[in-house]
Design a protein around this motif. Structure first.
Motif, short mmCIF file in Angstrom:
data_model
loop_
_atom_site.label_atom_id
_atom_site.label_comp_id
_atom_site.label_asym_id
_atom_site.label_seq_id
_atom_site.Cartn_x
_atom_site.Cartn_y
_atom_site.Cartn_z
N PRO A 37 0.82 -1.22 0.00
CA PRO A 37 0.00 0.00 0.00
C PRO A 37 0.85 1.27 0.00
O PRO A 37 1.92 1.32 0.63
CB PRO A 37 -0.80 -0.11 1.30
N ILE A 38 0.36 2.27 -0.70
CA ILE A 38 1.08 3.54 -0.84
C ILE A 38 1.40 4.14 0.53
O ILE A 38 2.48 4.67 0.74
CB ILE A 38 0.27 4.52 -1.70
N THR A 39 0.46 4.02 1.46
CA THR A 39 0.67 4.62 2.79
C THR A 39 1.81 3.95 3.55
O THR A 39 2.32 4.52 4.51
CB THR A 39 -0.61 4.55 3.63
N ASN A 40 2.19 2.76 3.14
CA ASN A 40 3.28 2.03 3.82
C ASN A 40 4.61 2.18 3.10
O ASN A 40 5.58 1.55 3.49
CB ASN A 40 2.94 0.55 3.95
N HIS A 82 -8.74 0.89 7.88
CA HIS A 82 -9.09 1.14 6.48
C HIS A 82 -9.13 -0.17 5.69
O HIS A 82 -10.05 -0.41 4.91
CB HIS A 82 -8.09 2.12 5.85
N ARG A 83 -8.15 -1.02 5.92
CA ARG A 83 -8.11 -2.32 5.22
C ARG A 83 -9.34 -3.16 5.56
O ARG A 83 -9.93 -3.82 4.70
CB ARG A 83 -6.83 -3.05 5.59
N ALA A 84 -9.76 -3.12 6.83
CA ALA A 84 -10.94 -3.88 7.25
C ALA A 84 -12.20 -3.35 6.57
O ALA A 84 -13.04 -4.12 6.08
CB ALA A 84 -11.09 -3.83 8.77
N PHE A 85 -12.35 -2.02 6.50
CA PHE A 85 -13.51 -1.44 5.83
C PHE A 85 -13.52 -1.76 4.34
O PHE A 85 -14.59 -1.95 3.75
CB PHE A 85 -13.56 0.08 6.04
N ARG A 86 -12.34 -1.82 3.71
CA ARG A 86 -12.27 -2.09 2.27
C ARG A 86 -12.79 -3.48 1.91
O ARG A 86 -13.15 -3.71 0.76
CB ARG A 86 -10.84 -1.94 1.75
N TYR A 88 -15.57 -4.64 2.82
CA TYR A 88 -17.03 -4.58 2.72
C TYR A 88 -17.56 -3.35 1.98
O TYR A 88 -18.72 -3.32 1.61
CB TYR A 88 -17.64 -4.60 4.13
N TYR A 89 -16.72 -2.34 1.78
CA TYR A 89 -17.16 -1.09 1.16
C TYR A 89 -16.21 -0.69 0.04
O TYR A 89 -15.07 -1.16 0.00
CB TYR A 89 -17.22 0.04 2.20
N ASN A 90 -16.68 0.21 -0.84
CA ASN A 90 -15.80 0.70 -1.90
C ASN A 90 -14.78 1.67 -1.29
O ASN A 90 -14.86 2.03 -0.12
CB ASN A 90 -16.59 1.33 -3.05
N GLU A 91 -13.83 2.12 -2.10
CA GLU A 91 -12.72 2.93 -1.60
C GLU A 91 -13.18 4.24 -0.96
O GLU A 91 -12.72 4.62 0.11
CB GLU A 91 -11.72 3.21 -2.73
N ALA A 92 -14.11 4.94 -1.62
CA ALA A 92 -14.58 6.23 -1.09
C ALA A 92 -15.31 6.03 0.24
O ALA A 92 -15.09 6.79 1.20
CB ALA A 92 -15.51 6.91 -2.09
N GLN A 93 -16.16 5.01 0.32
CA GLN A 93 -16.87 4.73 1.57
C GLN A 93 -15.89 4.33 2.67
O GLN A 93 -16.02 4.76 3.82
CB GLN A 93 -17.89 3.61 1.36
N SER A 94 -14.91 3.51 2.31
CA SER A 94 -13.92 3.05 3.29
C SER A 94 -13.13 4.22 3.84
O SER A 94 -12.87 4.30 5.05
CB SER A 94 -12.96 2.05 2.66
N GLU A 95 -12.74 5.13 2.98
CA GLU A 95 -11.98 6.30 3.42
C GLU A 95 -12.81 7.17 4.36
O GLU A 95 -12.32 7.61 5.40
CB GLU A 95 -11.52 7.11 2.19
N ARG A 96 -14.07 7.39 4.00
CA ARG A 96 -14.96 8.20 4.83
C ARG A 96 -15.18 7.55 6.19
O ARG A 96 -15.06 8.20 7.24
CB ARG A 96 -16.30 8.42 4.14
N LEU A 97 -15.46 6.24 6.19
CA LEU A 97 -15.67 5.53 7.45
C LEU A 97 -14.42 5.51 8.31
O LEU A 97 -14.49 5.67 9.53
CB LEU A 97 -16.14 4.10 7.17
N THR A 98 -13.27 5.33 7.69
CA THR A 98 -12.01 5.33 8.43
C THR A 98 -11.77 6.69 9.07
O THR A 98 -11.40 6.77 10.25
CB THR A 98 -10.83 4.97 7.51
N ASN A 99 -11.99 7.76 8.32
CA ASN A 99 -11.81 9.11 8.87
C ASN A 99 -12.75 9.36 10.04
O ASN A 99 -12.34 9.91 11.07
CB ASN A 99 -12.02 10.17 7.79
N GLU A 100 -14.02 8.94 9.90
CA GLU A 100 -14.98 9.11 10.98
C GLU A 100 -14.58 8.29 12.21
O GLU A 100 -14.66 8.76 13.34
CB GLU A 100 -16.39 8.71 10.52
N PHE A 101 -14.15 7.05 11.97
CA PHE A 101 -13.72 6.18 13.07
C PHE A 101 -12.55 6.81 13.82
O PHE A 101 -12.55 6.88 15.05
CB PHE A 101 -13.33 4.80 12.55
N MET A 102 -11.53 7.26 13.08
CA MET A 102 -10.34 7.82 13.71
C MET A 102 -10.65 9.11 14.47
O MET A 102 -10.13 9.34 15.56
CB MET A 102 -9.23 8.06 12.68
N THR A 103 -11.54 9.95 13.92
CA THR A 103 -11.94 11.18 14.61
C THR A 103 -12.63 10.84 15.92
O THR A 103 -12.32 11.41 16.97
CB THR A 103 -12.87 12.02 13.71
#
Length: 125
Positions: A37-40, A82-86, A88-103
């Protein structure tokens, strides 16, 4: 031009890039080729990290045949979520859910006292 990516404690790969290719685009190619992954990823040239927004031509010492070192960083909590959300969800949904979770996670963590954190640490160790 071709550049070689040397993965520390891993395999190498050769990529075809142009002078206008950004470092982020190089990382995307690495993700596709090596499934890292790019983030790694942290790309180094002569021991110095490369900036995602810069292009190949902005680094004069990158020429045809240049070897770049890639350090693979361990994923953090955000990456794991983020990997766990991906799954079950598409990339945009996963990113949004991850951001909400982390906040939410960071807000809840700030509400805890040091005593609460120490009790939690004692109970998990």
């Amino acid at each position: 031009m071709k550049i070689t990516i040397k993965v520390l404690k891993g395999k190498d790969c050769t990529l075809e890039v142009s002078p206008k290719t950004t470092i982020l685009e190089v990382k995307e190619q690495i993700d596709a080729a090596l499934q890292i992954p790019i983030t790694n990823q942290k790309l180094l040239l002569l021991g110095r990290p490369l900036n995602n927004e810069q292009t190949i031509e902005s680094y004069p010492s990158i020429k045809d045949g240049t070897k770049l070192n890639l350090i693979v960083m361990k994923p953090g909590l955000r990456d794991c979520i983020h990997r766990a959300f991906r799954k079950y969800y598409n990339e945009a949904q996963s990113e949004r859910l991850t951001n909400e979770f982390m906040t939410d996670f960071e807000a809840k963590l700030k509400e805890q006292s040091l005593d609460d954190l120490e009790r939690f640490a004692d109970s998990t160790l």
